[in-house]
Design a protein around this motif. Structure first.
Motif, short mmCIF file in Angstrom:
data_model
loop_
_atom_site.label_atom_id
_atom_site.label_comp_id
_atom_site.label_asym_id
_atom_site.label_seq_id
_atom_site.Cartn_x
_atom_site.Cartn_y
_atom_site.Cartn_z
N ASN A 26 0.38 -0.82 -0.08
CA ASN A 26 -0.28 -0.03 0.22
C ASN A 26 0.87 1.19 0.10
O ASN A 26 1.59 1.74 1.15
CB ASN A 26 -0.71 -0.15 1.06
CG ASN A 26 -2.04 1.39 0.99
OD1 ASN A 26 -1.53 2.20 0.50
ND2 ASN A 26 -3.04 0.93 1.87
N LEU A 29 1.07 3.59 3.46
CA LEU A 29 1.59 2.79 4.26
C LEU A 29 2.32 2.91 4.55
O LEU A 29 4.01 1.98 3.80
CB LEU A 29 0.79 1.92 4.70
CG LEU A 29 -0.74 1.66 4.35
CD1 LEU A 29 -1.29 -0.09 4.88
CD2 LEU A 29 -1.32 2.00 6.22
N THR A 217 1.44 -9.66 4.37
CA THR A 217 1.20 -8.72 4.76
C THR A 217 1.40 -7.74 3.31
O THR A 217 0.11 -6.84 3.62
CB THR A 217 1.92 -8.38 5.98
OG1 THR A 217 2.47 -8.97 7.17
CG2 THR A 217 1.27 -6.77 6.68
N GLN A 221 -2.51 -5.44 2.53
CA GLN A 221 -2.38 -4.42 2.44
C GLN A 221 -3.09 -3.92 0.83
O GLN A 221 -2.96 -2.27 0.86
CB GLN A 221 -0.99 -3.64 3.19
CG GLN A 221 -0.80 -3.65 4.82
CD GLN A 221 0.75 -3.84 4.73
OE1 GLN A 221 1.74 -2.98 4.37
NE2 GLN A 221 0.51 -3.66 6.11
#
Length: 230
Positions: A26, A29, A217, A221
């Motif tokens: 992302n 982030l 992860t 995301q």
């Protein structure tokens, strides 16, 4: 000639062309993934693990089945520390030179090697990074049909040609951004420097406020970001 300056350009071209691969997370982030290809190596990988242990950060490893079979104890050390494991083919042959059957056999043999070394279900290892970053639309279709997830990269400092630790660190710091997936190598090519490179790189990235996460992860995301913006 070193290709490092061209990888960011290549990334910008390929990423929108093959959106079903994971290229990065992302962009909103401040999370990044540190990934290592071509291992495990019985010397270089344990040296790297000491650095990762010191900073208590997760990483992701894309393994060659032949290397897992040569260093099963090292593979188990990586897995036991909670790092994410993916596939890099059995013997680093570029996927486009393999037949469909050979590619499937290469991936299954690597899964089996990992399962035996780490004592896990072979089907639990589903992320695939093509050696040399080479694939075709047909290969991606096959990976999807076989329920693998194709993983690429966004920061490639070309550490495998050993330009020097300082150069590799500088290249990463110049290119890193939110969601970056950084590729280093802990195998025969580049592994000699990987612990030293990581030891210099990690504290600087932590100081910049980045959080290290696994490839899994980043997948989560990136998919959440795509859903919100589709």
């Amino acid at each position: 000639m070193q290709l490092a300056p061209f990888f960011p350009i290549l990334y910008r071209i390929l990423q929108p062309t093959f959106p079903h691969c994971l290229w990065a997370g992302n962009p909103n982030l401040k999370t990044i993934a540190l990934t290592f290809d071509d291992g495990p190596h019985p010397t270089y990988t344990p040296e790297l693990l000491e650095v990762l242990d010191y900073y208590a950060i997760p990483a992701s490893f894309f393994w060659l089945g032949a290397c897992v079979n040569r260093a099963p104890f090292t593979a188990k050390q990586v897995y036991d520390r909670g790092h994410w494991i993916g596939l890099h083919g059995y013997d680093h042959r570029s996927f486009p030179v393999l037949t469909t059957v050979e590619l499937q056999q290469s991936l299954r043999a690597t899964q089996d090697a990992i399962a035996k070394a780490c004592r896990i279900d072979p089907n639990s290892v589903r992320d695939v990074r093509p050696p040399n970053g080479l694939f075709t639309p047909q290969i991606l279709n096959s990976l999807n049909q076989w329920q693998y997830r194709a993983v690429m990269w966004s920061v490639v400092p070309e550490d495998w040609v050993r330009p020097g630790v300082a150069t590799v660190v500088q290249r990463v710091l110049q290119q890193v951004s939110n969601g970056s997936m950084i590729v280093l190598h802990d195998g025969v090519c580049g592994g000699q420097d990987v612990a030293a490179t990581t030891a210099q790189l990690v504290p600087q990235l932590l100081h910049q406020g980045y959080q290290f996460v696994t490839v899994d992860t980043l997948w989560q995301q990136a998919q959440a970001f795509t859903r919100r913006h589709s």
